[in-house]
Scaffold this motif. Structure first.
Motif, PDB file in Angstrom:
ATOM      1  N   ARG A  92       0.830  -1.218   0.000  1.00  0.00           N
ATOM      2  CA  ARG A  92       0.000   0.000   0.000  1.00  0.00           C
ATOM      3  C   ARG A  92       0.856   1.256   0.000  1.00  0.00           C
ATOM      4  NH1 ARG A  92      -4.752  -0.264   4.243  1.00  0.00           N
ATOM      5  NH2 ARG A  92      -3.809   1.762   4.507  1.00  0.00           N
ATOM      6  N   LEU A  93       2.021   1.180   0.632  1.00  0.00           N
ATOM      7  CA  LEU A  93       2.929   2.332   0.674  1.00  0.00           C
ATOM      8  C   LEU A  93       3.922   2.317  -0.483  1.00  0.00           C
ATOM      9  CD1 LEU A  93       3.683   2.391   4.510  1.00  0.00           C
ATOM     10  CD2 LEU A  93       2.043   3.784   3.234  1.00  0.00           C
ATOM     11  N   LYS A  94       3.887   1.220  -1.271  1.00  0.00           N
ATOM     12  CA  LYS A  94       4.802   1.044  -2.398  1.00  0.00           C
ATOM     13  C   LYS A  94       6.251   1.238  -1.977  1.00  0.00           C
ATOM     14  CE  LYS A  94       1.457   2.076  -5.914  1.00  0.00           C
ATOM     15  NZ  LYS A  94       1.131   2.741  -7.130  1.00  0.00           N
ATOM     16  N   SER A  95       6.609   0.557  -0.882  1.00  0.00           N
ATOM     17  CA  SER A  95       7.988   0.603  -0.421  1.00  0.00           C
ATOM     18  C   SER A  95       8.415  -0.755   0.120  1.00  0.00           C
ATOM     19  CB  SER A  95       8.187   1.693   0.635  1.00  0.00           C
ATOM     20  OG  SER A  95       7.582   1.342   1.853  1.00  0.00           O
ATOM     21  N   LEU A  96       9.716  -0.946   0.107  1.00  0.00           N
ATOM     22  CA  LEU A  96      10.324  -2.152   0.649  1.00  0.00           C
ATOM     23  C   LEU A  96      10.973  -1.772   1.967  1.00  0.00           C
ATOM     24  CD1 LEU A  96      11.310  -5.157  -0.267  1.00  0.00           C
ATOM     25  CD2 LEU A  96      13.500  -3.984  -0.390  1.00  0.00           C
ATOM     26  N   HIS A  97      10.751  -2.575   2.978  1.00  0.00           N
ATOM     27  CA  HIS A  97      11.303  -2.328   4.308  1.00  0.00           C
ATOM     28  C   HIS A  97      12.297  -3.447   4.609  1.00  0.00           C
ATOM     29  CE1 HIS A  97      11.079  -0.876   8.503  1.00  0.00           C
ATOM     30  NE2 HIS A  97      11.286  -2.149   8.802  1.00  0.00           N
ATOM     31  N   ALA A  98      13.533  -3.078   4.931  1.00  0.00           N
ATOM     32  CA  ALA A  98      14.560  -4.067   5.267  1.00  0.00           C
ATOM     33  C   ALA A  98      15.226  -3.683   6.587  1.00  0.00           C
ATOM     34  CB  ALA A  98      15.609  -4.156   4.166  1.00  0.00           C
ATOM     35  N   GLU A  99      15.396  -4.682   7.442  1.00  0.00           N
ATOM     36  CA  GLU A  99      16.097  -4.510   8.713  1.00  0.00           C
ATOM     37  C   GLU A  99      17.206  -5.543   8.771  1.00  0.00           C
ATOM     38  OE1 GLU A  99      13.465  -4.688  12.075  1.00  0.00           O
ATOM     39  OE2 GLU A  99      11.993  -3.392  11.113  1.00  0.00           O
ATOM     40  N   VAL A 100      18.386  -5.116   9.193  1.00  0.00           N
ATOM     41  CA  VAL A 100      19.532  -6.011   9.291  1.00  0.00           C
ATOM     42  C   VAL A 100      20.153  -5.841  10.672  1.00  0.00           C
ATOM     43  CG1 VAL A 100      21.834  -6.524   8.382  1.00  0.00           C
ATOM     44  CG2 VAL A 100      19.987  -5.950   6.818  1.00  0.00           C
ATOM     45  N   TYR A 101      20.442  -6.970  11.314  1.00  0.00           N
ATOM     46  CA  TYR A 101      21.057  -6.976  12.631  1.00  0.00           C
ATOM     47  C   TYR A 101      22.307  -7.845  12.575  1.00  0.00           C
ATOM     48  CZ  TYR A 101      16.346  -5.485  13.755  1.00  0.00           C
ATOM     49  OH  TYR A 101      15.156  -4.816  13.768  1.00  0.00           O
ATOM     50  N   ILE A 102      23.400  -7.342  13.084  1.00  0.00           N
ATOM     51  CA  ILE A 102      24.624  -8.135  13.174  1.00  0.00           C
ATOM     52  C   ILE A 102      24.916  -8.349  14.649  1.00  0.00           C
ATOM     53  CG2 ILE A 102      27.085  -8.278  12.640  1.00  0.00           C
ATOM     54  CD1 ILE A 102      26.599  -6.439  10.256  1.00  0.00           C
ATOM     55  N   THR A 103      25.104  -9.621  15.020  1.00  0.00           N
ATOM     56  CA  THR A 103      25.418  -9.969  16.400  1.00  0.00           C
ATOM     57  C   THR A 103      26.714 -10.764  16.450  1.00  0.00           C
ATOM     58  OG1 THR A 103      24.046 -11.955  16.245  1.00  0.00           O
ATOM     59  CG2 THR A 103      23.011  -9.982  17.159  1.00  0.00           C
ATOM     60  N   ASP A 104      27.341 -10.757  17.609  1.00  0.00           N
ATOM     61  CA  ASP A 104      28.569 -11.524  17.813  1.00  0.00           C
ATOM     62  C   ASP A 104      28.263 -13.015  17.704  1.00  0.00           C
ATOM     63  OD1 ASP A 104      31.438 -11.598  18.732  1.00  0.00           O
ATOM     64  OD2 ASP A 104      30.494 -12.793  20.322  1.00  0.00           O
ATOM     65  N   GLY A 105      29.121 -13.741  16.991  1.00  0.00           N
ATOM     66  CA  GLY A 105      28.905 -15.164  16.770  1.00  0.00           C
ATOM     67  C   GLY A 105      29.018 -16.008  18.019  1.00  0.00           C
ATOM     68  N   ALA A 152      19.776  -3.615  -0.383  1.00  0.00           N
ATOM     69  CA  ALA A 152      21.024  -4.288   0.007  1.00  0.00           C
ATOM     70  C   ALA A 152      22.214  -3.363  -0.196  1.00  0.00           C
ATOM     71  CB  ALA A 152      21.199  -5.571  -0.787  1.00  0.00           C
ATOM     72  N   ALA A 153      22.229  -2.634  -1.291  1.00  0.00           N
ATOM     73  CA  ALA A 153      23.320  -1.692  -1.554  1.00  0.00           C
ATOM     74  C   ALA A 153      23.367  -0.599  -0.484  1.00  0.00           C
ATOM     75  CB  ALA A 153      23.171  -1.086  -2.943  1.00  0.00           C
ATOM     76  N   ARG A 154      22.198  -0.109  -0.064  1.00  0.00           N
ATOM     77  CA  ARG A 154      22.165   0.912   0.993  1.00  0.00           C
ATOM     78  C   ARG A 154      22.643   0.362   2.321  1.00  0.00           C
ATOM     79  NH1 ARG A 154      16.704   4.063   1.012  1.00  0.00           N
ATOM     80  NH2 ARG A 154      17.505   4.611   3.065  1.00  0.00           N
ATOM     81  N   VAL A 155      22.252  -0.872   2.647  1.00  0.00           N
ATOM     82  CA  VAL A 155      22.704  -1.487   3.899  1.00  0.00           C
ATOM     83  C   VAL A 155      24.225  -1.620   3.890  1.00  0.00           C
ATOM     84  CG1 VAL A 155      22.722  -3.650   5.213  1.00  0.00           C
ATOM     85  CG2 VAL A 155      20.550  -2.659   4.467  1.00  0.00           C
ATOM     86  N   LEU A 156      24.785  -2.085   2.782  1.00  0.00           N
ATOM     87  CA  LEU A 156      26.236  -2.241   2.704  1.00  0.00           C
ATOM     88  C   LEU A 156      26.951  -0.900   2.740  1.00  0.00           C
ATOM     89  CD1 LEU A 156      26.582  -5.221   0.235  1.00  0.00           C
ATOM     90  CD2 LEU A 156      26.828  -5.210   2.714  1.00  0.00           C
ATOM     91  N   ALA A 157      26.395   0.118   2.124  1.00  0.00           N
ATOM     92  CA  ALA A 157      26.987   1.458   2.191  1.00  0.00           C
ATOM     93  C   ALA A 157      26.964   1.971   3.632  1.00  0.00           C
ATOM     94  CB  ALA A 157      26.247   2.415   1.262  1.00  0.00           C
ATOM     95  N   ASP A 158      25.846   1.751   4.335  1.00  0.00           N
ATOM     96  CA  ASP A 158      25.748   2.154   5.740  1.00  0.00           C
ATOM     97  C   ASP A 158      26.748   1.389   6.602  1.00  0.00           C
ATOM     98  OD1 ASP A 158      23.726   3.888   5.015  1.00  0.00           O
ATOM     99  OD2 ASP A 158      22.105   2.680   5.896  1.00  0.00           O
ATOM    100  N   LEU A 159      26.907   0.095   6.334  1.00  0.00           N
ATOM    101  CA  LEU A 159      27.862  -0.715   7.085  1.00  0.00           C
ATOM    102  C   LEU A 159      29.283  -0.208   6.856  1.00  0.00           C
ATOM    103  CD1 LEU A 159      28.530  -3.118   8.902  1.00  0.00           C
ATOM    104  CD2 LEU A 159      28.475  -4.573   6.857  1.00  0.00           C
ATOM    105  N   ASN A 160      29.630   0.070   5.615  1.00  0.00           N
ATOM    106  CA  ASN A 160      30.966   0.601   5.323  1.00  0.00           C
ATOM    107  C   ASN A 160      31.203   1.940   6.013  1.00  0.00           C
ATOM    108  OD1 ASN A 160      32.156  -1.425   3.740  1.00  0.00           O
ATOM    109  ND2 ASN A 160      31.026  -0.763   1.944  1.00  0.00           N
TER     110      ASN A 160
END
Length: 118
Positions: free
Chosen positions: A60-73, A101-109
């Motif tokens: 309905r909002l015509k958007s994709l929502h992505a959440e990524v969490y990195i935790t210690d192994g 995915a590209a935005r997440v990786l850019a944010d991570l970098n």
């Protein structure tokens, strides 16, 4: 994006990426294959860090929502997290997933760069 533990973020050398909807995990894995500072592994037991997340469309909002969490192994402690929203229709949903995915990786970098300056 939020870095919970800059020290652990800088120590990451191997990561395991859990399954995420819309093949988001595969796209992250393929994109990370092109960076030299981390290796994606096939088993969680081989990883310094674990990547978890969600990726879903809000039609309905015509958007994709992505959440990524990195935790210690080992300890499971939070290292880093990011939430992105990307419009789609147009572009197609699959292209929106790639863009997220590209935005997440850019944010991570960017987070790694900032942590290295501390």
């Amino acid at each position: 994006m939020r870095t919970a533990n800059p020290r652990l973020l800088l120590k990451m050398r191997t990561i395991y990426i859990q399954r995420i909807d819309h093949n988001f995990n595969e796209i992250l894995s393929n994109d990370l294959a092109h960076v030299s500072w981390v290796k994606v592994v096939k088993k969680p037991s081989e990883a310094d860090a674990i990547v978890r997340g969600t990726c879903f469309s809000l039609q309905r909002l015509k958007s994709l929502h992505a959440e990524v969490y990195i935790t210690d192994g080992v300890s499971g402690a939070s290292i880093w997290q990011d939430v992105v929203r990307v419009p789609y229709d147009p572009p197609e949903l699959s292209k929106a997933v790639n863009n997220a995915a590209a935005r997440v990786l850019a944010d991570l970098n960017q987070s790694i760069h900032l942590a290295s300056k501390r």
